[in-house]
Design a protein around this motif. Structure first.
Motif, PDB file in Angstrom:
ATOM      1  N   ARG A  27     -43.404  25.319   8.485  1.00 32.41           N
ATOM      2  CA  ARG A  27     -44.859  25.422   8.305  1.00 32.41           C
ATOM      3  C   ARG A  27     -45.219  26.581   7.381  1.00 32.41           C
ATOM      4  NH1 ARG A  27     -45.305  25.686  13.610  1.00 32.41           N
ATOM      5  NH2 ARG A  27     -45.177  23.746  14.641  1.00 32.41           N
ATOM      6  N   ILE A  28     -44.468  27.674   7.466  1.00 33.41           N
ATOM      7  CA  ILE A  28     -44.700  28.841   6.610  1.00 33.41           C
ATOM      8  C   ILE A  28     -44.382  28.508   5.150  1.00 33.41           C
ATOM      9  CG2 ILE A  28     -43.842  31.170   6.084  1.00 33.41           C
ATOM     10  CD1 ILE A  28     -43.402  31.533   9.114  1.00 33.41           C
ATOM     11  N   GLY A  29     -43.476  27.538   4.950  1.00 29.24           N
ATOM     12  CA  GLY A  29     -43.122  27.124   3.598  1.00 29.24           C
ATOM     13  C   GLY A  29     -41.705  27.467   3.190  1.00 29.24           C
ATOM     14  N   ASN A  30     -40.892  27.922   4.135  1.00 26.27           N
ATOM     15  CA  ASN A  30     -39.515  28.279   3.805  1.00 26.27           C
ATOM     16  C   ASN A  30     -38.618  27.041   3.765  1.00 26.27           C
ATOM     17  OD1 ASN A  30     -39.985  31.071   3.626  1.00 26.27           O
ATOM     18  ND2 ASN A  30     -39.965  31.230   5.841  1.00 26.27           N
ATOM     19  N   ILE A  31     -37.547  27.143   3.020  1.00 31.71           N
ATOM     20  CA  ILE A  31     -36.523  26.107   2.941  1.00 31.71           C
ATOM     21  C   ILE A  31     -35.394  26.548   3.872  1.00 31.71           C
ATOM     22  CG2 ILE A  31     -34.824  24.975   1.451  1.00 31.71           C
ATOM     23  CD1 ILE A  31     -36.826  25.521  -0.885  1.00 31.71           C
ATOM     24  N   LEU A  32     -34.942  25.630   4.731  1.00 30.62           N
ATOM     25  CA  LEU A  32     -33.941  25.998   5.732  1.00 30.62           C
ATOM     26  C   LEU A  32     -32.651  25.215   5.581  1.00 30.62           C
ATOM     27  CD1 LEU A  32     -36.212  26.057   8.900  1.00 30.62           C
ATOM     28  CD2 LEU A  32     -35.659  27.939   7.375  1.00 30.62           C
ATOM     29  N   ILE A  33     -31.562  25.933   5.763  1.00 28.40           N
ATOM     30  CA  ILE A  33     -30.249  25.319   5.907  1.00 28.40           C
ATOM     31  C   ILE A  33     -29.865  25.600   7.351  1.00 28.40           C
ATOM     32  CG2 ILE A  33     -27.845  25.323   5.175  1.00 28.40           C
ATOM     33  CD1 ILE A  33     -28.919  26.404   2.433  1.00 28.40           C
TER      34      ILE A  33
END
Length: 108
Positions: A27-33
């Motif tokens: 939701r914050i806009g980060n890309i996650l692995i």
């Protein structure tokens, strides 16, 4: 207007409660692995439940999710799409190039 930085973060999925943390990060806009192995070692059923919940959430907000090998998934926020190799049709093969025998000086 100042924008807050966006990050690519690597996070482990160790228990079902981690799903909420992952949703917040997206939701914050980060890309996650996300490494799913820690939860998968404990419970395959909980892992499937977590992946289903994350997939439904990500699709509902316009993000993207994909498997990244055996142990990880990548999740992106809205506006960031994951490139996938097209599976329809034959893959373009890289032509084989015959190897030339190399000779070292003095080895004839």
């Amino acid at each position: 207007m100042a924008h807050s930085p966006l990050y690519v973060k690597a996070l482990p999925l160790q228990e079902l409660d981690d799903v909420e943390v992952i949703k917040t990060e997206i939701r914050i806009g980060n890309i996650l692995i996300v490494r799913i192995t820690p939860l998968a070692r404990k419970s395959v059923d909980e892992t499937k439940l977590a992946i289903t919940e994350l997939t439904d959430h990500v699709k509902s907000i316009g993000g993207d999710i994909a498997r990244l090998g055996e142990e990880r998934i990548v999740i992106t926020p809205p506006g960031v799409k994951i490139w996938r190799r097209e599976t329809a049709g034959p893959e373009t093969a890289i032509p084989a190039v015959p190897l030339q025998k190399e000779t070292l000086p003095g080895s004839n």
